[in-house]
Write a protein that holds these residues in place. Structure first.
Motif, mmCIF file in Angstrom:
data_model
loop_
_atom_site.group_PDB
_atom_site.id
_atom_site.type_symbol
_atom_site.label_atom_id
_atom_site.label_comp_id
_atom_site.label_asym_id
_atom_site.label_seq_id
_atom_site.Cartn_x
_atom_site.Cartn_y
_atom_site.Cartn_z
ATOM 1 N N VAL A 1 36.043 22.172 86.001
ATOM 2 C CA VAL A 1 34.918 21.930 84.786
ATOM 3 C C VAL A 1 34.084 23.310 85.690
ATOM 4 O O VAL A 1 33.152 23.978 84.169
ATOM 5 C CB VAL A 1 34.972 20.858 85.147
ATOM 6 C CG1 VAL A 1 33.002 20.598 84.315
ATOM 7 C CG2 VAL A 1 35.504 19.855 84.044
ATOM 8 N N ASN A 2 33.939 23.403 86.793
ATOM 9 C CA ASN A 2 32.958 24.595 86.981
ATOM 10 C C ASN A 2 33.365 25.665 86.446
ATOM 11 O O ASN A 2 32.188 27.318 86.496
ATOM 12 C CB ASN A 2 32.695 24.489 88.489
ATOM 13 C CG ASN A 2 31.907 23.450 89.103
ATOM 14 O OD1 ASN A 2 30.935 22.623 88.500
ATOM 15 N ND2 ASN A 2 32.147 23.313 90.220
ATOM 16 N N HIS A 3 34.313 26.213 85.568
ATOM 17 C CA HIS A 3 34.982 27.539 85.449
ATOM 18 C C HIS A 3 35.085 27.606 83.664
ATOM 19 O O HIS A 3 35.763 28.038 83.830
ATOM 20 C CB HIS A 3 36.465 27.818 86.190
ATOM 21 C CG HIS A 3 35.532 28.799 87.421
ATOM 22 N ND1 HIS A 3 35.612 27.582 88.570
ATOM 23 C CD2 HIS A 3 35.150 29.521 88.071
ATOM 24 C CE1 HIS A 3 34.988 28.293 89.524
ATOM 25 N NE2 HIS A 3 34.608 29.420 88.719
ATOM 26 N N GLY A 4 34.711 26.198 83.348
ATOM 27 C CA GLY A 4 35.167 26.303 82.069
ATOM 28 C C GLY A 4 35.708 25.274 81.290
ATOM 29 O O GLY A 4 35.960 24.834 79.844
ATOM 30 N N HIS B 1 34.425 36.128 96.336
ATOM 31 C CA HIS B 1 35.035 37.915 96.417
ATOM 32 C C HIS B 1 36.226 38.088 95.378
ATOM 33 O O HIS B 1 36.816 39.035 95.022
ATOM 34 C CB HIS B 1 35.702 37.789 97.877
ATOM 35 C CG HIS B 1 36.661 36.983 98.210
ATOM 36 N ND1 HIS B 1 36.802 35.867 98.144
ATOM 37 C CD2 HIS B 1 38.132 37.097 97.886
ATOM 38 C CE1 HIS B 1 37.564 35.379 98.327
ATOM 39 N NE2 HIS B 1 39.179 36.424 98.415
ATOM 40 N N ILE B 2 36.454 37.177 94.603
ATOM 41 C CA ILE B 2 37.193 37.239 93.337
ATOM 42 C C ILE B 2 36.519 37.034 91.610
ATOM 43 O O ILE B 2 35.353 35.940 92.172
ATOM 44 C CB ILE B 2 38.872 36.426 93.493
ATOM 45 C CG1 ILE B 2 38.593 34.937 94.045
ATOM 46 C CG2 ILE B 2 39.502 36.487 94.652
ATOM 47 C CD1 ILE B 2 39.121 34.177 93.691
ATOM 48 N N LYS B 3 36.916 37.579 91.305
ATOM 49 C CA LYS B 3 36.641 36.724 89.429
ATOM 50 C C LYS B 3 37.567 36.200 89.295
ATOM 51 O O LYS B 3 39.072 35.935 88.898
ATOM 52 C CB LYS B 3 36.970 38.257 88.409
ATOM 53 C CG LYS B 3 36.558 37.948 87.299
ATOM 54 C CD LYS B 3 36.483 39.188 86.427
ATOM 55 C CE LYS B 3 36.060 38.882 84.596
ATOM 56 N NZ LYS B 3 36.678 40.149 84.223
ATOM 57 N N VAL B 4 37.074 34.591 88.942
ATOM 58 C CA VAL B 4 37.953 33.746 88.221
ATOM 59 C C VAL B 4 38.642 33.558 87.445
ATOM 60 O O VAL B 4 40.028 33.358 86.858
ATOM 61 C CB VAL B 4 37.706 32.415 89.021
ATOM 62 C CG1 VAL B 4 38.410 30.506 88.072
ATOM 63 C CG2 VAL B 4 37.475 32.090 90.572
ATOM 64 N N GLY B 5 37.787 34.253 86.168
ATOM 65 C CA GLY B 5 37.599 33.890 84.787
ATOM 66 C C GLY B 5 37.497 32.492 84.378
ATOM 67 O O GLY B 5 37.443 31.711 84.839
ATOM 68 N N ASN B 6 37.575 32.917 82.308
ATOM 69 C CA ASN B 6 37.170 31.019 82.071
ATOM 70 C C ASN B 6 38.005 30.487 81.538
ATOM 71 O O ASN B 6 38.997 30.752 80.563
ATOM 72 C CB ASN B 6 35.833 32.089 81.438
ATOM 73 C CG ASN B 6 35.197 30.670 80.682
ATOM 74 O OD1 ASN B 6 35.860 29.473 80.105
ATOM 75 N ND2 ASN B 6 34.115 31.229 79.720
ATOM 76 N N ALA B 7 37.789 29.365 82.062
ATOM 77 C CA ALA B 7 39.593 28.244 81.766
ATOM 78 C C ALA B 7 38.785 27.537 80.110
ATOM 79 O O ALA B 7 39.346 27.001 79.777
ATOM 80 C CB ALA B 7 39.258 27.755 82.820
ATOM 81 N N GLU B 8 37.703 27.780 79.625
ATOM 82 C CA GLU B 8 37.414 27.292 78.228
ATOM 83 C C GLU B 8 38.407 27.313 77.325
ATOM 84 O O GLU B 8 39.308 28.478 76.917
ATOM 85 C CB GLU B 8 35.943 28.461 77.522
ATOM 86 C CG GLU B 8 35.861 27.081 76.413
ATOM 87 C CD GLU B 8 34.507 27.895 75.652
ATOM 88 O OE1 GLU B 8 33.819 27.984 74.648
ATOM 89 O OE2 GLU B 8 33.851 28.993 76.677
ATOM 90 N N GLY B 9 38.757 26.109 76.654
ATOM 91 C CA GLY B 9 40.262 26.384 76.021
ATOM 92 C C GLY B 9 41.663 26.178 76.127
ATOM 93 O O GLY B 9 42.728 25.854 75.580
ATOM 94 N N LEU B 10 41.237 26.303 77.700
ATOM 95 C CA LEU B 10 42.788 25.908 78.180
ATOM 96 C C LEU B 10 42.631 24.409 78.885
ATOM 97 O O LEU B 10 42.481 24.028 79.003
ATOM 98 C CB LEU B 10 42.621 27.160 79.757
ATOM 99 C CG LEU B 10 42.709 27.849 79.508
ATOM 100 C CD1 LEU B 10 42.830 29.031 81.191
ATOM 101 C CD2 LEU B 10 43.882 28.879 78.991
#
Length: 162
Positions: free
Chosen positions: A48-51, A13-22
């Motif tokens: 990892v599942n979110h980038g 139910h939420i938009k998590v966002g992309n963790a790439e580069g964090l």
């Protein structure tokens, strides 16, 4: 809804966002390793599942939940982490020690985040017994480690935006 009827790690139910580069540090307690190991696995999978790249995740093991505070402080002081995730498990015993440790760890992790103006995430289970902890470390109630990872991603992105 009662938590006994729900997987609490549902993020549909939420938009998590992309963790790439964090960059993330996960500070994990060695005490109650059966539980904290499962929390750690959930946190890594959530990132990892979110980038996030595994190379952007550092694991710092500390002896117990009380030491999560110093571990988080050390991580922020010596690195460029965007967020630190603190994972532990405190199980109620026969004395008031449980209350003191829970209170100290909660306040300590919050204070580290304030000190560095960066997200310090409280992923510490405070349960009555081992069964409750296992239910929240990959069992029927989901994985609080994964939830802490999602929180870290969201807060790191907010921190970068503002």
């Amino acid at each position: 809804m009662s938590s006994s009827l729900k997987n609490l790690s549902d993020f549909s139910h939420i938009k998590v966002g992309n963790a790439e580069g964090l960059k993330f540090a996960i500070v994990v307690s060695q005490w109650n390793a059966q539980v904290t190991g499962a929390l750690l696995n959930g946190a890594i999978a959530g990132l990892v599942n979110h980038g996030a790249q595994e190379s952007d995740i550092d694991i710092i093991e500390v002896p117990g939940s009380y030491e999560l505070i110093a571990g988080a402080d050390i991580a922020f002081r010596n690195s460029g982490f965007d967020a630190v995730i603190c994972l532990g498990c405190i199980i109620q015993g026969e004395t008031r020690h449980f209350d003191f440790i829970c209170d100290a760890v909660g306040h300590g992790v919050a204070n580290v985040g304030i000190k560095y103006n960066k997200p310090a995430i409280f992923g510490v289970l405070t349960t009555d017994n081992l069964e409750q902890a296992l239910d929240r470390a990959g069992g029927k109630h989901g994985n609080k480690g994964e939830e802490a990872a999602i929180t870290a991603i969201q807060m790191a992105l907010i921190s970068k935006r503002y």
